[in-house]
Design a protein around this motif. Structure first.
Motif, PDB file in Angstrom:
ATOM      1  N   ALA A  59       1.662   0.724  -2.529  1.00  0.00           N
ATOM      2  CA  ALA A  59       2.039   1.886  -1.723  1.00  0.00           C
ATOM      3  C   ALA A  59       0.826   2.342  -0.917  1.00  0.00           C
ATOM      4  CB  ALA A  59       2.542   3.006  -2.621  1.00  0.00           C
ATOM      5  N   VAL A  60       0.879   2.110   0.384  1.00  0.00           N
ATOM      6  CA  VAL A  60      -0.221   2.493   1.275  1.00  0.00           C
ATOM      7  C   VAL A  60      -0.194   3.995   1.525  1.00  0.00           C
ATOM      8  CG1 VAL A  60      -1.208   2.172   3.581  1.00  0.00           C
ATOM      9  CG2 VAL A  60      -0.235   0.226   2.352  1.00  0.00           C
ATOM     10  N   ALA A  61       1.000   4.550   1.743  1.00  0.00           N
ATOM     11  CA  ALA A  61       1.148   5.984   2.002  1.00  0.00           C
ATOM     12  C   ALA A  61       2.551   6.409   1.600  1.00  0.00           C
ATOM     13  CB  ALA A  61       0.909   6.282   3.475  1.00  0.00           C
ATOM     14  N   SER A  63       5.525   8.212  -1.027  1.00  0.00           N
ATOM     15  CA  SER A  63       5.936   8.114  -2.426  1.00  0.00           C
ATOM     16  C   SER A  63       7.342   7.552  -2.492  1.00  0.00           C
ATOM     17  CB  SER A  63       5.885   9.486  -3.102  1.00  0.00           C
ATOM     18  OG  SER A  63       6.846  10.337  -2.508  1.00  0.00           O
ATOM     19  N   ASP A  77       3.467   6.245  -6.089  1.00  0.00           N
ATOM     20  CA  ASP A  77       2.778   7.107  -5.137  1.00  0.00           C
ATOM     21  C   ASP A  77       1.688   6.344  -4.396  1.00  0.00           C
ATOM     22  OD1 ASP A  77       4.166   9.539  -5.831  1.00  0.00           O
ATOM     23  OD2 ASP A  77       3.036   9.512  -7.712  1.00  0.00           O
ATOM     24  N   THR A  78       1.136   6.970  -3.360  1.00  0.00           N
ATOM     25  CA  THR A  78       0.051   6.381  -2.577  1.00  0.00           C
ATOM     26  C   THR A  78      -1.021   5.808  -3.495  1.00  0.00           C
ATOM     27  OG1 THR A  78       0.416   7.934  -0.770  1.00  0.00           O
ATOM     28  CG2 THR A  78      -1.735   6.863  -0.845  1.00  0.00           C
ATOM     29  N   LEU A  99       7.713   6.056   3.077  1.00  0.00           N
ATOM     30  CA  LEU A  99       6.843   5.171   2.296  1.00  0.00           C
ATOM     31  C   LEU A  99       6.377   4.003   3.140  1.00  0.00           C
ATOM     32  CD1 LEU A  99       5.728   4.423  -0.580  1.00  0.00           C
ATOM     33  CD2 LEU A  99       7.797   3.048  -0.845  1.00  0.00           C
TER      34      LEU A  99
END
Length: 139
Positions: A59-61, A63, A77-78, A99
């Motif tokens: 996950a880069v950014a 949630s 999450d991030t 996401l």
């Protein structure tokens, strides 16, 4: 492996975008693809057993909620990662901010172990300073 040049996303939809950043270039590679997935809030991405690959998700950014089989959703999450087995059914549903995911898909070990051994070789005339195997004397 074949690496794509930067380009617009390959697929766009109401739920987000998908882009293959790199893919398997020949049968002798365990890595199937490296993908960028952007999900809009509430949109989902699924990994199905029929895909025949394992996946590592990062996950880069944003949630998400992750559902695997019958189990209740857990948070992603991030900065979080998720490893998905080849024969698993997993659904990732983006949270309220959406996401951004990176996904690496690989062949499962029971398939990869049957592939022939690979040794990168280029004819001498095609070798460059980037790929020039050492000689017997180490140079």
């Amino acid at each position: 492996m074949i690496v794509s040049e930067p380009a617009p996303p390959s697929l766009r939809g109401a739920g987000g975008t998908w882009r293959c950043l790199a893919r398997r270039g020949m049968l002798h590679s365990e890595c199937e693809s490296f993908e960028q997935i952007r999900l809009a809030p509430g949109a989902s991405w699924a990994h199905e057993p029929a895909h025949g690959t394992e996946a590592a998700l990062y996950a880069v950014a944003g949630s998400a909620s992750v559902e695997a089989g019958e189990s209740a959703g857990r948070a992603l999450d991030t900065g979080g990662a998720l490893l998905v087995e080849a024969r698993a059914a997993v659904r990732v549903t983006a949270g309220s901010e959406g996401l951004d995911l990176l996904a690496v898909r690989v062949l499962p070990a029971d398939v990869a172990s049957r592939l022939p051994v690979r040794v990168p070789e280029l004819p001498t005339r095609e070798q460059t300073p980037i790929f020039r195997p050492p000689t017997e004397d180490g140079r």
